[in-house]
Design a protein around this motif. Structure first.
Motif, PDB file in Angstrom:
ATOM      1  N   ILE A 256       9.802  -1.131  -2.325  1.00  0.00           N
ATOM      2  CA  ILE A 256      10.830  -0.092  -2.960  1.00  0.00           C
ATOM      3  C   ILE A 256      10.857  -0.863  -4.465  1.00  0.00           C
ATOM      4  N   LYS A 257      11.207  -2.106  -4.230  1.00  0.00           N
ATOM      5  CA  LYS A 257      11.453  -2.908  -5.591  1.00  0.00           C
ATOM      6  C   LYS A 257      10.282  -2.737  -6.516  1.00  0.00           C
ATOM      7  N   ILE A 258       9.100  -3.053  -5.807  1.00  0.00           N
ATOM      8  CA  ILE A 258       7.875  -2.590  -6.957  1.00  0.00           C
ATOM      9  C   ILE A 258       7.866  -1.147  -7.355  1.00  0.00           C
ATOM     10  N   CYS A 259       8.012  -0.389  -6.568  1.00  0.00           N
ATOM     11  CA  CYS A 259       8.067   0.970  -7.139  1.00  0.00           C
ATOM     12  C   CYS A 259       8.902   1.093  -8.285  1.00  0.00           C
ATOM     13  N   LEU A 260      10.182   0.566  -8.253  1.00  0.00           N
ATOM     14  CA  LEU A 260      11.294   0.650  -9.247  1.00  0.00           C
ATOM     15  C   LEU A 260      11.008  -0.016 -10.445  1.00  0.00           C
ATOM     16  N   ARG A 261       9.769  -0.900 -10.292  1.00  0.00           N
ATOM     17  CA  ARG A 261       9.750  -1.687 -11.692  1.00  0.00           C
ATOM     18  C   ARG A 261       9.231  -0.659 -12.762  1.00  0.00           C
ATOM     19  N   GLU A 262       8.718   0.554 -12.530  1.00  0.00           N
ATOM     20  CA  GLU A 262       8.476   1.222 -13.590  1.00  0.00           C
ATOM     21  C   GLU A 262       9.713   2.156 -14.128  1.00  0.00           C
ATOM     22  N   ASN A 263       9.840   1.815 -15.486  1.00  0.00           N
ATOM     23  CA  ASN A 263      10.930   2.351 -15.963  1.00  0.00           C
ATOM     24  C   ASN A 263      11.380   3.931 -15.653  1.00  0.00           C
ATOM     25  N   SER A 264      10.691   4.742 -15.451  1.00  0.00           N
ATOM     26  CA  SER A 264      10.936   6.032 -15.242  1.00  0.00           C
ATOM     27  C   SER A 264      11.212   6.142 -13.945  1.00  0.00           C
ATOM     28  N   LYS A 265      10.722   5.578 -12.913  1.00  0.00           N
ATOM     29  CA  LYS A 265      11.019   5.686 -11.372  1.00  0.00           C
ATOM     30  C   LYS A 265      12.423   5.220 -11.344  1.00  0.00           C
ATOM     31  N   ASN A 266      12.523   4.086 -12.220  1.00  0.00           N
ATOM     32  CA  ASN A 266      13.950   3.098 -11.982  1.00  0.00           C
ATOM     33  C   ASN A 266      15.208   4.091 -12.501  1.00  0.00           C
ATOM     34  N   GLU A 267      14.952   4.718 -13.696  1.00  0.00           N
ATOM     35  CA  GLU A 267      15.913   5.609 -14.228  1.00  0.00           C
ATOM     36  C   GLU A 267      16.127   6.757 -13.055  1.00  0.00           C
ATOM     37  N   THR A 268      15.068   7.364 -12.497  1.00  0.00           N
ATOM     38  CA  THR A 268      15.404   8.585 -11.715  1.00  0.00           C
ATOM     39  C   THR A 268      16.327   7.901 -10.410  1.00  0.00           C
ATOM     40  N   TRP A 269      15.821   6.837  -9.971  1.00  0.00           N
ATOM     41  CA  TRP A 269      16.558   6.127  -8.676  1.00  0.00           C
ATOM     42  C   TRP A 269      18.107   5.762  -9.027  1.00  0.00           C
ATOM     43  N   SER A 270      18.310   5.347 -10.304  1.00  0.00           N
ATOM     44  CA  SER A 270      19.766   4.865 -10.720  1.00  0.00           C
ATOM     45  C   SER A 270      20.487   6.128 -10.962  1.00  0.00           C
ATOM     46  N   LYS A 271      19.684   7.232 -11.664  1.00  0.00           N
ATOM     47  CA  LYS A 271      20.692   8.214 -12.136  1.00  0.00           C
ATOM     48  C   LYS A 271      20.883   9.296 -11.003  1.00  0.00           C
ATOM     49  N   ALA A 272      19.922   9.317  -9.856  1.00  0.00           N
ATOM     50  CA  ALA A 272      20.239  10.415  -8.898  1.00  0.00           C
ATOM     51  C   ALA A 272      20.019  10.171  -7.509  1.00  0.00           C
ATOM     52  N   LEU A 273      18.822   9.314  -7.293  1.00  0.00           N
ATOM     53  CA  LEU A 273      18.320   9.166  -5.840  1.00  0.00           C
ATOM     54  C   LEU A 273      19.514   8.556  -5.232  1.00  0.00           C
ATOM     55  N   LYS A 274      19.734   7.253  -5.760  1.00  0.00           N
ATOM     56  CA  LYS A 274      20.559   6.248  -5.218  1.00  0.00           C
ATOM     57  C   LYS A 274      21.733   6.799  -4.484  1.00  0.00           C
TER      58      LYS A 274
ATOM     59  N   VAL B  95       0.663  -1.148   0.070  1.00  0.00           N
ATOM     60  CA  VAL B  95      -0.086  -0.060   0.053  1.00  0.00           C
ATOM     61  C   VAL B  95       0.883   1.349  -0.017  1.00  0.00           C
ATOM     62  N   SER B  96       0.243   2.305  -0.293  1.00  0.00           N
ATOM     63  CA  SER B  96       0.838   3.788  -0.146  1.00  0.00           C
ATOM     64  C   SER B  96       2.206   3.729  -1.110  1.00  0.00           C
ATOM     65  N   LEU B  97       2.582   2.985  -2.242  1.00  0.00           N
ATOM     66  CA  LEU B  97       3.500   3.037  -2.924  1.00  0.00           C
ATOM     67  C   LEU B  97       3.938   4.435  -3.431  1.00  0.00           C
ATOM     68  N   GLU B  98       2.841   5.275  -3.905  1.00  0.00           N
ATOM     69  CA  GLU B  98       3.107   6.386  -4.668  1.00  0.00           C
ATOM     70  C   GLU B  98       3.683   7.416  -3.453  1.00  0.00           C
ATOM     71  N   ASP B  99       3.057   7.410  -2.215  1.00  0.00           N
ATOM     72  CA  ASP B  99       3.462   8.013  -1.164  1.00  0.00           C
ATOM     73  C   ASP B  99       4.935   7.626  -0.813  1.00  0.00           C
TER      74      ASP B  99
ATOM     75  N   SER C  17      20.651  -7.801   2.740  1.00  0.00           N
ATOM     76  CA  SER C  17      20.946  -8.147   1.474  1.00  0.00           C
ATOM     77  C   SER C  17      19.888  -7.294   0.342  1.00  0.00           C
ATOM     78  N   LEU C  18      18.800  -7.270   0.699  1.00  0.00           N
ATOM     79  CA  LEU C  18      18.061  -6.366  -0.151  1.00  0.00           C
ATOM     80  C   LEU C  18      18.160  -5.181  -0.422  1.00  0.00           C
ATOM     81  N   VAL C  19      18.708  -4.530   0.767  1.00  0.00           N
ATOM     82  CA  VAL C  19      19.301  -3.078   0.527  1.00  0.00           C
ATOM     83  C   VAL C  19      20.197  -2.972  -0.393  1.00  0.00           C
ATOM     84  N   GLU C  20      21.181  -3.917  -0.282  1.00  0.00           N
ATOM     85  CA  GLU C  20      22.289  -4.023  -1.447  1.00  0.00           C
ATOM     86  C   GLU C  20      21.827  -4.000  -2.690  1.00  0.00           C
ATOM     87  N   GLU C  21      20.867  -4.917  -2.897  1.00  0.00           N
ATOM     88  CA  GLU C  21      19.940  -5.143  -4.055  1.00  0.00           C
ATOM     89  C   GLU C  21      19.638  -3.778  -4.996  1.00  0.00           C
TER      90      GLU C  21
END
Length: 269
Positions: A70-88, A41-45, A105-109
């Motif tokens: 978090i991994k479910i959130c990052l399945r969307e390409n746009s969100k995954n790209e934002t995470w990889s390029k800046a947020l991470k 739940v509350s994945l957009e938040d 282990s999941l945090v490292e993933e």
């Protein structure tokens, strides 16, 4: 010697569940039965908050399920790209506190560096965080489940360390739990040990297990993955034969070896 593990199978595709594998090395025949189902739940938040690392001091995770959210959130390409390029990179300048190795282990993933994974439970993780954090104006972000305990939030509050909780999953009984337990007991018989992995597991399984095992319940060695689960077992009137020193396959196996004294038993196929 049969051991019933009341937990979900490992989600990854990289081989057998580590608990089943480790127990097998020492002559135990372990079987997994999933106990819980989860609704995220509350994945957009959640992603909105992750998108603003500047608002937070760091992250806290006490459950692998929060990382799954978090991994479910990052399945969307746009969100995954934002995470990889800046947020991470921005979050990696801040601490990410975790309660155990599975969560670490999941945090490292997702590309972050965990701290505190040797804590093993919420009490010790709270101590770990309090030893490293000072009262601040910015909060630690704590994605969590609806059934979270208040141990960690209370401990941090007492030290003046702000914590912002966000419920990202809800827990319910697995739809096939009763059927799976019935099938296990009818086909495998009474196990030498039953291991609980959460207070919710105690809540959802105990009545079924008592009914299925009958008088033989007195011969079962009940084990807990950690002190929180052990407390729930004791509160429900279950004798706790062993509690793993930390929530790892190795420590659980060591505890079961001591509790069951397999060297004095005849192992049969």
């Amino acid at each position: 010697m049969k051991v019933l593990l009341l937990k979900d199978p490992k989600d990854k595709e990289s081989g057998p569940d580590p608990y089943v594998k480790e127990l097998g090395l020492y002559g135990f025949e372990a079987t997994l039965i999933p106990v819980l189902s989860f609704e995220f739940v509350s994945l957009e938040d959640l992603f909105e908050k992750l998108s603003h690392p500047e608002r937070y001091r760091g992250l806290v995770f006490t459950s692998p399920r929060a990382l799954e959210a978090i991994k479910i959130c990052l399945r969307e390409n746009s969100k995954n790209e934002t995470w990889s390029k800046a947020l991470k990179q921005q979050w990696n300048t801040k601490p990410t506190y975790v309660v155990g190795k599975a969560t670490a282990s999941l945090v490292e993933e997702i590309g972050l560096s965990p701290q505190g994974e040797k804590s093993g439970n919420a009490e010790k993780l709270a101590e770990y965080i309090c030893s490293r954090e000072k009262p601040r104006s910015s909060s630690l972000l704590f994605p969590c489940g609806a059934l979270k305990r208040e141990v960690l939030p209370t401990a941090l509050k007492e030290k003046g360390i702000p914590l912002e909780s966000l419920t990202v999953y809800q827990t319910a009984q697995h739809e096939h739990l009763q059927q799976s337990l019935s099938s296990y007991f009818s086909q495998q018989g009474i196990p030498a040990s039953i291991v609980f992995f959460s207070p919710s597991g105690v809540k959802f399984c105990l009545q079924h297990i008592q009914k299925l095992s009958g008088d033989s319940a007195n011969h079962i060695k009940f084990a807990a993955i950690g002190p929180t689960t052990a407390e729930a077992m004791e509160a429900a009137g279950i004798p706790v034969s062993c509690t793993a020193e930390s929530p790892t396959p190795q420590d659980l196996t060591a505890g079961l070896q001591k509790a069951l004294h397999p060297q004095n038993c005849i192992l049969s196929d």
